[in-house]
Write a protein that holds these residues in place. Structure first.
Motif, PDB file in Angstrom:
ATOM      1  N   PRO A   1      -1.801   9.565   3.577  1.00 19.58           N
ATOM      2  CA  PRO A   1      -2.834   9.050   2.671  1.00 19.58           C
ATOM      3  C   PRO A   1      -2.820   7.532   2.534  1.00 19.58           C
ATOM      4  O   PRO A   1      -3.860   6.938   2.254  1.00 19.58           O
ATOM      5  CB  PRO A   1      -2.505   9.711   1.325  1.00 19.58           C
ATOM      6  CG  PRO A   1      -1.293  10.532   1.526  1.00 19.58           C
ATOM      7  CD  PRO A   1      -0.935  10.565   2.960  1.00 19.58           C
ATOM      8  N   SER A   2      -1.650   6.912   2.732  1.00 18.43           N
ATOM      9  CA  SER A   2      -1.574   5.449   2.611  1.00 18.43           C
ATOM     10  C   SER A   2      -2.471   4.760   3.641  1.00 18.43           C
ATOM     11  O   SER A   2      -2.973   3.664   3.413  1.00 18.43           O
ATOM     12  CB  SER A   2      -0.139   4.981   2.783  1.00 18.43           C
ATOM     13  OG  SER A   2       0.302   5.208   4.114  1.00 18.43           O
ATOM     14  N   ARG A   3      -2.667   5.422   4.763  1.00 18.80           N
ATOM     15  CA  ARG A   3      -3.562   4.889   5.791  1.00 18.80           C
ATOM     16  C   ARG A   3      -4.965   4.692   5.238  1.00 18.80           C
ATOM     17  O   ARG A   3      -5.587   3.646   5.432  1.00 18.80           O
ATOM     18  CB  ARG A   3      -3.578   5.863   6.978  1.00 18.80           C
ATOM     19  CG  ARG A   3      -4.485   5.515   8.126  1.00 18.80           C
ATOM     20  CD  ARG A   3      -3.975   4.433   9.027  1.00 18.80           C
ATOM     21  NE  ARG A   3      -2.772   4.699   9.746  1.00 18.80           N
ATOM     22  CZ  ARG A   3      -2.705   5.166  11.000  1.00 18.80           C
ATOM     23  NH1 ARG A   3      -3.800   5.467  11.650  1.00 18.80           N
ATOM     24  NH2 ARG A   3      -1.550   5.318  11.583  1.00 18.80           N
TER      25      ARG A   3
ATOM     26  N   VAL B   1       6.167   7.755   2.708  1.00 18.84           N
ATOM     27  CA  VAL B   1       4.780   7.318   2.858  1.00 18.84           C
ATOM     28  C   VAL B   1       4.752   6.158   3.837  1.00 18.84           C
ATOM     29  O   VAL B   1       5.233   5.084   3.538  1.00 18.84           O
ATOM     30  CB  VAL B   1       4.218   6.860   1.486  1.00 18.84           C
ATOM     31  CG1 VAL B   1       2.857   6.218   1.667  1.00 18.84           C
ATOM     32  CG2 VAL B   1       4.147   8.030   0.531  1.00 18.84           C
ATOM     33  N   SER B   2       4.203   6.401   5.030  1.00 17.43           N
ATOM     34  CA  SER B   2       4.140   5.321   6.023  1.00 17.43           C
ATOM     35  C   SER B   2       2.766   5.201   6.641  1.00 17.43           C
ATOM     36  O   SER B   2       2.154   6.177   7.041  1.00 17.43           O
ATOM     37  CB  SER B   2       5.162   5.553   7.119  1.00 17.43           C
ATOM     38  OG  SER B   2       4.994   4.578   8.119  1.00 17.43           O
ATOM     39  N   VAL B   3       2.336   3.977   6.678  1.00 18.83           N
ATOM     40  CA  VAL B   3       1.047   3.599   7.227  1.00 18.83           C
ATOM     41  C   VAL B   3       0.964   3.882   8.728  1.00 18.83           C
ATOM     42  O   VAL B   3      -0.125   3.986   9.298  1.00 18.83           O
ATOM     43  CB  VAL B   3       0.853   2.097   6.885  1.00 18.83           C
ATOM     44  CG1 VAL B   3       0.624   1.244   8.078  1.00 18.83           C
ATOM     45  CG2 VAL B   3      -0.192   1.938   5.812  1.00 18.83           C
ATOM     46  N   LYS B   4       2.135   4.068   9.339  1.00 17.61           N
ATOM     47  CA  LYS B   4       2.164   4.328  10.781  1.00 17.61           C
ATOM     48  C   LYS B   4       1.769   5.753  11.124  1.00 17.61           C
ATOM     49  O   LYS B   4       1.350   6.027  12.251  1.00 17.61           O
ATOM     50  CB  LYS B   4       3.567   4.069  11.320  1.00 17.61           C
ATOM     51  CG  LYS B   4       3.977   2.615  11.247  1.00 17.61           C
ATOM     52  CD  LYS B   4       5.438   2.470  11.619  1.00 17.61           C
ATOM     53  CE  LYS B   4       5.892   1.037  11.437  1.00 17.61           C
ATOM     54  NZ  LYS B   4       7.347   0.920  11.650  1.00 17.61           N
ATOM     55  N   ALA B   5       1.926   6.661  10.162  1.00 18.62           N
ATOM     56  CA  ALA B   5       1.593   8.063  10.410  1.00 18.62           C
ATOM     57  C   ALA B   5       0.092   8.280  10.273  1.00 18.62           C
ATOM     58  O   ALA B   5      -0.506   7.855   9.299  1.00 18.62           O
ATOM     59  CB  ALA B   5       2.348   8.950   9.436  1.00 18.62           C
ATOM     60  N   PRO B   6      -0.509   8.955  11.262  1.00 19.64           N
ATOM     61  CA  PRO B   6      -1.962   9.095  11.294  1.00 19.64           C
ATOM     62  C   PRO B   6      -2.538   9.850  10.102  1.00 19.64           C
ATOM     63  O   PRO B   6      -3.639   9.572   9.672  1.00 19.64           O
ATOM     64  CB  PRO B   6      -2.233   9.863  12.587  1.00 19.64           C
ATOM     65  CG  PRO B   6      -0.933  10.085  13.256  1.00 19.64           C
ATOM     66  CD  PRO B   6       0.155   9.604  12.400  1.00 19.64           C
TER      67      PRO B   6
ATOM     68  N   LEU C   1      -5.114   1.767   2.663  1.00 20.44           N
ATOM     69  CA  LEU C   1      -5.118   0.479   3.354  1.00 20.44           C
ATOM     70  C   LEU C   1      -6.487   0.185   3.963  1.00 20.44           C
ATOM     71  O   LEU C   1      -6.975  -0.948   3.925  1.00 20.44           O
ATOM     72  CB  LEU C   1      -4.044   0.479   4.451  1.00 20.44           C
ATOM     73  CG  LEU C   1      -3.799  -0.840   5.173  1.00 20.44           C
ATOM     74  CD1 LEU C   1      -3.378  -1.938   4.216  1.00 20.44           C
ATOM     75  CD2 LEU C   1      -2.752  -0.674   6.265  1.00 20.44           C
TER      76      LEU C   1
ATOM     77  N   THR D   1       0.587   3.938  -3.103  1.00 18.40           N
ATOM     78  CA  THR D   1      -0.308   5.040  -2.718  1.00 18.40           C
ATOM     79  C   THR D   1      -0.344   6.148  -3.769  1.00 18.40           C
ATOM     80  O   THR D   1      -1.409   6.690  -4.073  1.00 18.40           O
ATOM     81  CB  THR D   1       0.108   5.613  -1.350  1.00 18.40           C
ATOM     82  OG1 THR D   1      -0.126   4.634  -0.341  1.00 18.40           O
ATOM     83  CG2 THR D   1      -0.703   6.859  -1.016  1.00 18.40           C
TER      84      THR D   1
ATOM     85  N   THR E   1       0.831  -1.209   0.000  1.00 20.49           N
ATOM     86  CA  THR E   1       0.000   0.000   0.000  1.00 20.49           C
ATOM     87  C   THR E   1       0.864   1.258   0.000  1.00 20.49           C
ATOM     88  O   THR E   1       0.597   2.209  -0.739  1.00 20.49           O
ATOM     89  CB  THR E   1      -0.923   0.003   1.221  1.00 20.49           C
ATOM     90  OG1 THR E   1      -1.717  -1.184   1.222  1.00 20.49           O
ATOM     91  CG2 THR E   1      -1.843   1.220   1.208  1.00 20.49           C
ATOM     92  N   GLU E   2       1.898   1.241   0.827  1.00 20.99           N
ATOM     93  CA  GLU E   2       2.786   2.403   0.874  1.00 20.99           C
ATOM     94  C   GLU E   2       3.425   2.660  -0.496  1.00 20.99           C
ATOM     95  O   GLU E   2       3.503   3.800  -0.947  1.00 20.99           O
ATOM     96  CB  GLU E   2       3.884   2.174   1.929  1.00 20.99           C
ATOM     97  CG  GLU E   2       3.354   2.252   3.360  1.00 20.99           C
ATOM     98  CD  GLU E   2       4.375   1.775   4.389  1.00 20.99           C
ATOM     99  OE1 GLU E   2       5.463   1.300   3.991  1.00 20.99           O
ATOM    100  OE2 GLU E   2       4.076   1.859   5.598  1.00 20.99           O
TER     101      GLU E   2
END
Lengths: 126, 126
Positions: free
Chosen positions: B17-19, B9-14, B22, A110, A106-107
């Motif tokens: 956009p990748s959040r 781009v990290s899913v860990k950041a609130p 996912l 994106t 996903t990352e």
DNA sequence: AGTGGGTACTTACGAAAGGTTAGCGCTCTC
DNA sequence: GAGAGCGCTAACCTTTCGTAAGTACCCACT
């Protein structure tokens, strides 16, 4: 028809228990918790800092659900201040590695998704 | 520290956009729709029968979201009765194959999860 | 001595998401 | 001409979710 052709447990059936399991694994915070724990065990507050944006309530709830499902181990040490370590079980690691791969994918993708959204929105507005 | 070490781009950041991406892929019905479309294209009502328990509203909403994200193509044929075919794009297939694998894994491991739940519940009641 | 911070949760309440039901315009079957 | 099927859409209600506060305990600093 043979029973062995179709699995008796199918995610497509509305009442199948596998549906619930999949929902736990793919839940909003479940995905991120599992992905984080692939790297190493974490304490409660560590995990809360690592997984950005999760509230204490939702983290506790997610951890309880995943522990009950046998995906992770809860190790509460009777010390002051309280210290609770969470780590993956064998079962949990199998699931976690898959959701971790999905998160990484996903990352990477994106930007493509954002481009697709822009194209979609423009095709509608014009 | 180098930027290249940590992905921008990290899913860990609130707020990343990748959040959101996912969350669309792992949404309750998104997972099942993608997993179904791995096999072949489906029509709206076909998909509704295939994915047990989904309402028309939620299916339409899920399909719109996934289409906007560039995961699937909507092909509405101007015939009576209306016929709309949904199929995966290249991007969608990459995502779908991963969630399909996860769904299959879940089906295989559901019995283990149920055993874990029973053990967990017993340890609490006694 | 008192204030603030850290630990891992739990509880109460408002907001947002999700689900249920009904309707729509059209056509083909019975 | 009554009913079913098609792909949605709009109104409504319920479940889930997030936010904020409370708990009990101890340490460091002032």
């Amino acid at each position: 028809m043979k029973v062995s052709e179709q699995p008796s447990v199918s995610v497509k059936a509305p009442m199948c228990p596998s549906r619930g399991v999949l929902e736990h694994v793919t839940s909003r915070w479940g995905v991120l918790v599992l992905a984080a724990l692939v790297e190493r065990p974490y304490r409660f507050s560590e995990l809360r800092r690592e997984v950005g944006g999760v509230s204490e309530k939702m983290l506790a709830q997610t951890l309880q659900t995943l522990e009950r499902d046998g995906f992770l181990l809860r190790d509460a040490k009777p010390v002051i201040p309280p210290r609770v370590d969470y780590s993956l079980t064998g079962l949990g690691r199998e699931a976690a590695e898959q959701v971790w791969a999905l998160a990484r994918w996903t990352e990477r993708r994106t930007a493509d998704v954002q481009a697709a959204r822009a194209a979609y929105d423009e095709a509608r507005s014009s």
